[in-house]
Structures are given as structure tokens and as C-alpha cells.
Motif scaffolding. Sequence first.
Motif, PDB file in Angstrom:
ATOM      1  N   ARG A 427       6.369  -1.360  -5.747  1.00  0.00           N
ATOM      2  CA  ARG A 427       7.065  -1.433  -4.461  1.00  0.00           C
ATOM      3  C   ARG A 427       6.082  -1.240  -3.302  1.00  0.00           C
ATOM      4  NH1 ARG A 427      10.883   1.631  -5.579  1.00  0.00           N
ATOM      5  NH2 ARG A 427      12.557   0.093  -5.837  1.00  0.00           N
ATOM      6  N   LYS A 428       5.182  -0.292  -3.453  1.00  0.00           N
ATOM      7  CA  LYS A 428       4.185  -0.077  -2.405  1.00  0.00           C
ATOM      8  C   LYS A 428       3.298  -1.312  -2.251  1.00  0.00           C
ATOM      9  CE  LYS A 428       3.904   4.966  -2.901  1.00  0.00           C
ATOM     10  NZ  LYS A 428       3.011   6.113  -3.283  1.00  0.00           N
ATOM     11  N   ALA A 429       2.901  -1.899  -3.383  1.00  0.00           N
ATOM     12  CA  ALA A 429       2.049  -3.095  -3.317  1.00  0.00           C
ATOM     13  C   ALA A 429       2.785  -4.252  -2.652  1.00  0.00           C
ATOM     14  CB  ALA A 429       1.603  -3.484  -4.720  1.00  0.00           C
ATOM     15  N   TYR A 430       4.062  -4.413  -2.967  1.00  0.00           N
ATOM     16  CA  TYR A 430       4.833  -5.508  -2.375  1.00  0.00           C
ATOM     17  C   TYR A 430       5.007  -5.308  -0.872  1.00  0.00           C
ATOM     18  CZ  TYR A 430       8.861  -8.313  -1.050  1.00  0.00           C
ATOM     19  OH  TYR A 430       9.696  -9.181  -0.391  1.00  0.00           O
ATOM     20  N   ASN A 431       5.345  -4.102  -0.456  1.00  0.00           N
ATOM     21  CA  ASN A 431       5.534  -3.838   0.974  1.00  0.00           C
ATOM     22  C   ASN A 431       4.240  -4.084   1.750  1.00  0.00           C
ATOM     23  OD1 ASN A 431       8.223  -3.137   0.604  1.00  0.00           O
ATOM     24  ND2 ASN A 431       7.760  -0.961   0.306  1.00  0.00           N
ATOM     25  N   SER A 432       3.132  -3.682   1.158  1.00  0.00           N
ATOM     26  CA  SER A 432       1.848  -3.895   1.829  1.00  0.00           C
ATOM     27  C   SER A 432       1.521  -5.383   1.939  1.00  0.00           C
ATOM     28  CB  SER A 432       0.745  -3.159   1.066  1.00  0.00           C
ATOM     29  OG  SER A 432      -0.523  -3.402   1.650  1.00  0.00           O
ATOM     30  N   THR A 433       1.755  -6.125   0.846  1.00  0.00           N
ATOM     31  CA  THR A 433       1.468  -7.566   0.866  1.00  0.00           C
ATOM     32  C   THR A 433       2.387  -8.293   1.826  1.00  0.00           C
ATOM     33  OG1 THR A 433       0.834  -7.410  -1.472  1.00  0.00           O
ATOM     34  CG2 THR A 433       1.225  -9.605  -0.599  1.00  0.00           C
ATOM     35  N   ARG A 435       3.766  -7.119   4.588  1.00  0.00           N
ATOM     36  CA  ARG A 435       3.328  -6.868   5.960  1.00  0.00           C
ATOM     37  C   ARG A 435       2.128  -7.740   6.316  1.00  0.00           C
ATOM     38  NH1 ARG A 435       4.488  -1.417   4.605  1.00  0.00           N
ATOM     39  NH2 ARG A 435       2.260  -1.073   4.108  1.00  0.00           N
ATOM     40  N   ALA A 436       1.213  -7.857   5.356  1.00  0.00           N
ATOM     41  CA  ALA A 436       0.036  -8.691   5.610  1.00  0.00           C
ATOM     42  C   ALA A 436       0.433 -10.156   5.774  1.00  0.00           C
ATOM     43  CB  ALA A 436      -0.959  -8.535   4.463  1.00  0.00           C
ATOM     44  N   ASN A 439       1.877 -10.803   9.116  1.00  0.00           N
ATOM     45  CA  ASN A 439       0.823 -10.800  10.141  1.00  0.00           C
ATOM     46  C   ASN A 439      -0.098 -12.000  10.012  1.00  0.00           C
ATOM     47  OD1 ASN A 439       1.779  -8.381  11.229  1.00  0.00           O
ATOM     48  ND2 ASN A 439       0.526  -7.149   9.804  1.00  0.00           N
ATOM     49  N   GLN A 442      -2.159 -12.875   4.713  1.00  0.00           N
ATOM     50  CA  GLN A 442      -1.988 -13.077   3.279  1.00  0.00           C
ATOM     51  C   GLN A 442      -1.264 -14.389   3.041  1.00  0.00           C
ATOM     52  OE1 GLN A 442      -3.014 -11.863   0.579  1.00  0.00           O
ATOM     53  NE2 GLN A 442      -3.734  -9.766   0.957  1.00  0.00           N
ATOM     54  N   SER A 450       3.379 -10.562  -5.894  1.00  0.00           N
ATOM     55  CA  SER A 450       3.696  -9.142  -5.718  1.00  0.00           C
ATOM     56  C   SER A 450       5.180  -8.882  -5.911  1.00  0.00           C
ATOM     57  CB  SER A 450       3.257  -8.704  -4.316  1.00  0.00           C
ATOM     58  OG  SER A 450       3.560  -7.343  -4.109  1.00  0.00           O
TER      59      SER A 450
END
Length: 484
Positions: A427-433, A435-436, A439, A442, A450
Motif C-alpha cells: 500500500r505504501k509503495a502504491y501510494n508513493s507511485t 503520487r509520482a 506529478n 512516473q 504497483s
Amino acid sequence: MKNTNVKTIAVFFMLAAASVVFCQESDAVNQDAAEKEKVVLTVDDAVAYALENNKSLKSAAIDLEMKKRANMYSWNTFLPSLGVSATASRTTENSTYDTIRSTIISEARLGALEKGGSFPSSKYDLAVSEAGFSDEEKLHWAVIAPNISAQWNFNLAMIESIRAAKASYEAGEISWEQTAKEMEINVKKMFYGLLLQEESLNIQRDKLNNAKARYEQASINYKNGLVPELSVLNSQVNYENQKPEVLSAEQSFKQQKDMFVFLLGLPFGTDIELKGTVDSKFVEVNADELVSKYLENNDEVRSLKKNIELLNISLNASRFSTFTPSLSVNYGFQPIVYAGGEWNSLGDATDKGSLSFTLVYSNLLDMLPFSANMQKMKDTKQQIAQAELGLEQLIQNTEIEVHTLVDNLYKCQANIEAMMRNVELARKAYNSTLRAYNNGTQELLEVRDSENSLNQARLGLMNEKFNYISALLDLESKLNLNLH
């Protein structure tokens, strides 16, 4: 003409407006009816519905009721047979008349001879007539009433038949409990299976919503010049491809709910809502301790033991009927209450009744070792030996299954703990990806990878929780106890 057209148009619009209002009211009524028909079920509610309404369980309950009644009235084997009748008979020749007629004639002849005269045959009927006796119809009839016959038989095998009825009822109770337990386990597994399927459907819906959001975000980024048109097209294709998958999953979920409604014995088309989660508290169990304490609770073990008991009862009954005599007690009472044209009271009846006691062996040849009866008894002994071997094997298999289920519980518990950590990381990896990607730093492919990792982790966790619940339910069913 114009006024007529205006009126027609006005009427048309009025009817259209009324039709719209009526349709809205009908939709509202149908929606209210649908909401009223919806049944909210917890797992305990589902089990209660199944135990109350399931047709197979009702049929098993009828079988149990018949065995219960047979056990309750098994003592009626000791009841005697009792018959009451009345008989009216008519003789073709009046023996009573002939006897009395001969007596009257003999007395008349003797009197004539004593006077020194003779008694010609022409005076026979005259003498009878002078005596006031005639061959009337009533002298031909006799009435026997009441004609009572009673018989009571006893053999030691009859006691075994009562024991057999009791054991058969107890076996029926075990069978019914086993059927009800299997029904309960199946309902619980299907309930949690539907929750798992619903969660999978929700994940697919979330995935579809995420694909739609990415498509919309890609369109915004394209308008702002952050991404090329190809990114928009790829996100749109990904979004459109997921729609049929979600529709197919929704249809499959609906069909499974209909099957669950049928299992519960509810009317077809009943809308149900499942209330619960695919989750269970971890339990601490020891396989050896469970086997030593609760192995005898296993329904299959109990049922096989009861079958062995029934075979032994059957063998004892055969022995008693073969090697012990039967006692037969008979009583008969046949009073003649009407004869010779006169009625008699029961106290004056000629028959005062009779009572007899008889000991009898029905067939002495059944004792011969090569007789069919003795061969059947030998077969029963071998069936008992086979059942005892089967019981030993069943106990061993059950012990192995208990150890396997306990091992599965601890394996599932370890997997659940590991997968819970994995879900958080995914979940943390997906949220980070994500957001990228929003922006513009990614690619869409990274986001999809992810997201797939997160969904697989969530489904894996749900599946492992379901496996834990299934293993726990199987263990409870195997030992007929409640562990949670």
C-alpha cells in the motif's frame, strides 16, 4: 382548427406528465418493496435459517422422528394378540329335535308294552305331537358369543428387539447431528466464501475506479502538456478493458448468492446482504491433547460404534431365537348362549373357557452348524469383526487428520501475519507511485504494476484468512466441539 390542435397538444403534454409521475411513483414503490425484501444475514443468522428451512435437514428430521417413535413404543412387542367374534350357525338337521323325539317315542312304546298293548309306527308322530314338541326353525340355530381368543408369546429375542430399537434411535440421533453439523459447516464456509468473493469484487471495482481516475488525470496532464497523447490513450484502453471483468465478477457473485439463498431454504430471488468479515481470532491448540480428549466425539466414530452395537444385538437375538424355547400362553372362551330355541346367560353357558401354556422350539434344524440360520450368524460375526477393524482404521485416520488440521492452522496463522505486513508495504509503495504519476514523474505502467502488487497482496491475505477459518471449522467438525 388551430384551437383543436392546441387542445390536442395540451392533452398530450398532460398525459405525458401524468405518465412520468406514475412511473416515478411505481419506481418508488418497487424500490421500497425491494428494500423490504432484503434480508441482512450474519453467519449465525444464516446457520439458523438453514437449520430451520433446509429441505434435506427436514427429511433427516422425519427419519429421526420415526425412529424415536419406534423406540418409544418398542415395548408393544409384549402385547398379546386378542380376538373377539360372534357366531350364529344353523344345522341342516335338527339333532335336538331328533334326540327328544326318540326319547318321547321310547317312553310311549314302553308304556304301551307295560299295558300289554302295541305301539304301531303310525302313532310315532302322534305321540310327539301330544308331548307338545315339534321340529320348529329355531331349533336348528345356535349362537356362540362372545367368542374370545387370546395368545401371548415370549422369547428372549424379544428383549433384544427392544434394545435394537433404542440403539437404532440413538444411531439416528448421531446421523441427524452429523447432517446438521455438516449443514452448519457448509453454510459457514459458503458465507465466508461469499464475503471473500465480495471483497474480490470490491478490489476489482476499486481497480476500475483507479483506472478511471488515472484516465481523467492523464487527460488533465495532457491538456497541461505534461504527458503525450499516448499516455491518455493507454490509460483509456486500460479503463475500458476492466469494465467487462467487473461486470462478469458481479454476475458471478449474484449467482453464488442465489445458490446460497437456495441452501438456506429461502424463496428464490430473495435479496440478501452479508454482514461480517473474513476474519477469525487465532486459537492455541495442541493436537495430541485434542485427540486424547475429544476423539471419541467424532460423529463417524460414534456412528460406527453404534452400528457395531446393533450387529451384536442382532447376533444375540438370533442366538436366543435359535437356542431358547418360546413360551406360548393361549386362552379361549366359546359360550353357547342360544341353543334348542332358548337363550342362556353367560353363567349358564356350556363353555367355561380354557387356558394353556406351551413351550416350543420353532425349528430344531436351525441349530445344525450347516443350516442357513447358523451360516447367517457366522456372517454377522464376521461383519462385526470387519466393523471393528474399520473402527480402528477410522480412529487412526481421524488422529492423522486432526494433526494435519492443527498444522494447517499454525501455517495459515504464520502466513496471515506475514501477508499483513506485505499488504502494508504494498500500500505504501502504491501510494508513493501514484503520487509520482500524478506529478508526471512516473509512467502508467509503474502505477499499474504497483496496483497489481497491492491487489494481489490483499487477495492473498483474504484467501489465507479464509483458509484459516475453513481449517478451524473442519477441526471443530472433526471433533464435534467449539474452538472459537
